[in-house]
Design a protein around this motif. Structure first.
Motif, PDB file in Angstrom:
ATOM      1  N   TYR A  96       0.828  -1.212   0.000  1.00 33.89           N
ATOM      2  CA  TYR A  96       0.000   0.000   0.000  1.00 33.89           C
ATOM      3  C   TYR A  96       0.860   1.259   0.000  1.00 33.89           C
ATOM      4  CZ  TYR A  96      -4.413  -2.486   0.520  1.00 33.89           C
ATOM      5  OH  TYR A  96      -5.513  -3.282   0.287  1.00 33.89           O
ATOM      6  N   PRO A 106      -5.961   6.992  -0.313  1.00 28.96           N
ATOM      7  CA  PRO A 106      -6.788   6.110   0.528  1.00 28.96           C
ATOM      8  C   PRO A 106      -8.207   5.935   0.001  1.00 28.96           C
ATOM      9  CG  PRO A 106      -5.499   7.594   1.896  1.00 28.96           C
ATOM     10  CD  PRO A 106      -5.309   8.054   0.485  1.00 28.96           C
ATOM     11  N   ASP A 107      -8.679   6.887  -0.803  1.00 26.60           N
ATOM     12  CA  ASP A 107     -10.041   6.816  -1.344  1.00 26.60           C
ATOM     13  C   ASP A 107     -10.105   6.204  -2.737  1.00 26.60           C
ATOM     14  OD1 ASP A 107     -11.175   8.030   0.931  1.00 26.60           O
ATOM     15  OD2 ASP A 107     -10.649  10.012   0.173  1.00 26.60           O
ATOM     16  N   THR A 134     -12.745   1.115  -1.180  1.00 27.65           N
ATOM     17  CA  THR A 134     -11.607   2.037  -1.141  1.00 27.65           C
ATOM     18  C   THR A 134     -10.373   1.277  -0.657  1.00 27.65           C
ATOM     19  OG1 THR A 134     -11.955   2.715   1.154  1.00 27.65           O
ATOM     20  CG2 THR A 134     -13.165   3.944  -0.563  1.00 27.65           C
ATOM     21  N   THR A 136      -8.547   2.174   1.748  1.00 28.71           N
ATOM     22  CA  THR A 136      -8.639   2.158   3.209  1.00 28.71           C
ATOM     23  C   THR A 136      -9.452   0.963   3.683  1.00 28.71           C
ATOM     24  OG1 THR A 136      -8.434   4.554   3.408  1.00 28.71           O
ATOM     25  CG2 THR A 136      -9.462   3.411   5.243  1.00 28.71           C
ATOM     26  N   GLN A 137     -10.600   0.732   3.067  1.00 30.79           N
ATOM     27  CA  GLN A 137     -11.429  -0.413   3.435  1.00 30.79           C
ATOM     28  C   GLN A 137     -10.706  -1.724   3.156  1.00 30.79           C
ATOM     29  OE1 GLN A 137     -14.691   0.747   0.890  1.00 30.79           O
ATOM     30  NE2 GLN A 137     -15.991   1.305   2.632  1.00 30.79           N
ATOM     31  N   SER A 140      -7.992  -2.322   5.834  1.00 28.13           N
ATOM     32  CA  SER A 140      -8.530  -2.612   7.164  1.00 28.13           C
ATOM     33  C   SER A 140      -9.165  -3.999   7.207  1.00 28.13           C
ATOM     34  CB  SER A 140      -9.554  -1.552   7.583  1.00 28.13           C
ATOM     35  OG  SER A 140     -10.732  -1.655   6.820  1.00 28.13           O
ATOM     36  N   ARG A 242      -3.417   6.951   8.734  1.00 29.36           N
ATOM     37  CA  ARG A 242      -4.883   7.008   8.798  1.00 29.36           C
ATOM     38  C   ARG A 242      -5.497   5.693   8.334  1.00 29.36           C
ATOM     39  NH1 ARG A 242      -7.474  12.038   9.112  1.00 29.36           N
ATOM     40  NH2 ARG A 242      -6.044  13.764   9.501  1.00 29.36           N
ATOM     41  N   MET A 243      -4.930   5.120   7.299  1.00 27.04           N
ATOM     42  CA  MET A 243      -5.422   3.836   6.806  1.00 27.04           C
ATOM     43  C   MET A 243      -5.168   2.715   7.815  1.00 27.04           C
ATOM     44  SD  MET A 243      -4.108   4.173   2.858  1.00 27.04           S
ATOM     45  CE  MET A 243      -4.728   2.589   2.315  1.00 27.04           C
ATOM     46  N   GLU A 246      -7.384   2.337  10.876  1.00 26.14           N
ATOM     47  CA  GLU A 246      -8.686   1.697  10.697  1.00 26.14           C
ATOM     48  C   GLU A 246      -8.677   0.218  11.064  1.00 26.14           C
ATOM     49  OE1 GLU A 246     -11.994   2.750   9.758  1.00 26.14           O
ATOM     50  OE2 GLU A 246     -10.970   4.447  10.658  1.00 26.14           O
TER      51      GLU A 246
END
Length: 337
Positions: A96, A106-107, A134, A136-137, A140, A242-243, A246
């Motif tokens: 990542y 991240p989006d 995303t 990020t999802q 996580s 931030r990612m 999560e």
């Protein structure tokens, strides 16, 4: 306490002093409260056959605690320093990072769906697919398909170089499966690589010896500050933090948060449950926990979000007592999206 730590440190100290065994003095980075917390977390895990390793360090690479196995009297093999095992999904961090450095965000949306690479069909752990998600999802939830797609998109060689830039020095096979952590690393190797996210992008060198004095009290060695320099853009590190945050807020390790301390991390589970990992960090400390069998036998459905995350959380909650909470670098609000 700290026997595995001592075994790791003393050979180097002898090399530098030539006389530690005969009355010399070695000042190390070991912090006894943290070491006791690590040993207590291992005892409380109640392991009977399965082995465990813990490494914890400050964000500048000072190793403060180390556990190389369940019982030093029964086995002196230090799994924290010499136990190279497949990294599993803990390696996705580098995939990542390489993707964000290429310009993704991240989006960014990618499709979670079945894939087939020359007959290789990697699946998600749950065998479910979630369609458009995303990054990020995907991180996580530790979706394997997205990590493999990103690895192919960015290039396995680029991903391997990214990991090496942060301090991974074991041999990495730059192929499609690299994204799923099929290459082997040790806990002592992956912990400082994660430290770069905890400190804002500086590569660190794990170390345990601060000073060595001879029998006459003369200083033979004193460690000078050293690092790998800036290994990643602080802005990208902030996005990654931030990612990664999560994972502990809504993702695979949401039971391992540290109340009052913004934290981030990544679970990892290898094929047939042979290895289970949790590597995580705050702006204060970084720690890695590995659980597995020495002979490589599969465990009974032990995953990174289970026992390793529990051991990590117990250790970190105790090791943070008295430490001042700090935001993760680049997040400002503690990294909660």
């Amino acid at each position: 306490a700290g026997t595995y730590f001592a075994d790791w440190v003393l050979p180097t100290a002898r090399d530098r002093s030539g006389g530690v065994d005969n009355g010399g003095n070695v000042r190390t980075t070991l912090e006894m409260d943290a070491q006791r917390a690590a040993e207590r977390a291992v005892r409380n895990a109640g392991l009977s056959k399965t082995e465990v390793a813990i490494v914890s360090m400050r964000t500048d690479g000072r190793v403060i605690a180390m556990v190389g196995g369940r019982n030093y009297a029964k086995s002196q093999f230090n799994r924290a320093t010499a136990g190279n095992r497949q990294a599993g999904s803990t390696f996705k961090l580098f995939v990542y990072l390489a993707a964000l450095e290429k310009g993704l965000t991240p989006d960014t949306i990618r499709e979670d769906a079945p894939i087939n690479i020359r007959g290789w069909k990697p699946e998600n752990y749950t065998h479910e697919y979630f369609g458009n998600v995303t990054l990020t999802q995907a991180l996580s939830m530790s979706l394997n398909t997205i990590a493999v797609k990103l690895n192919v998109e960015v290039g396995p060689k680029v991903v391997a170089r990214t990991a090496q830039r942060l301090g991974i020095h074991s041999a990495l096979k730059p192929n499609e499966s690299l994204a799923l952590g099929t290459s082997e690393v040790s806990p002592l190797e992956i912990t400082p690589a994660y430290a770069a996210f905890a400190n804002g992008g500086t590569g660190v060198i794990p170390h345990a010896i601060l000073e060595v004095k001879g029998t006459d009290g003369e200083v033979i060695h004193r460690r000078q500050p050293a690092s790998l320099g800036q290994v990643a853009d602080p802005r990208v590190i902030g996005l990654m933090n931030r990612m990664m945050r999560e994972t502990l807020v809504t993702g695979t390790a949401k039971k391992s948060d540290i109340p009052g301390y913004p934290a981030a991390g990544k679970t990892g589970t290898t094929q047939e449950h042979r290895d289970a990992w949790f590597v995580g960090y705050t702006a204060n400390l970084v720690a890695a926990v590995w659980v597995g069998n020495d002979d490589g036998e599969p465990m009974k459905k032990v995953t990174g979000s289970g026992l390793p995350a529990e051991v990590w959380a117990e250790f970190m909650r105790n090791a943070h007592k008295g430490l001042t909470p700090q935001n993760l670098p680049g997040t400002g609000d503690g990294g909660i999206l």
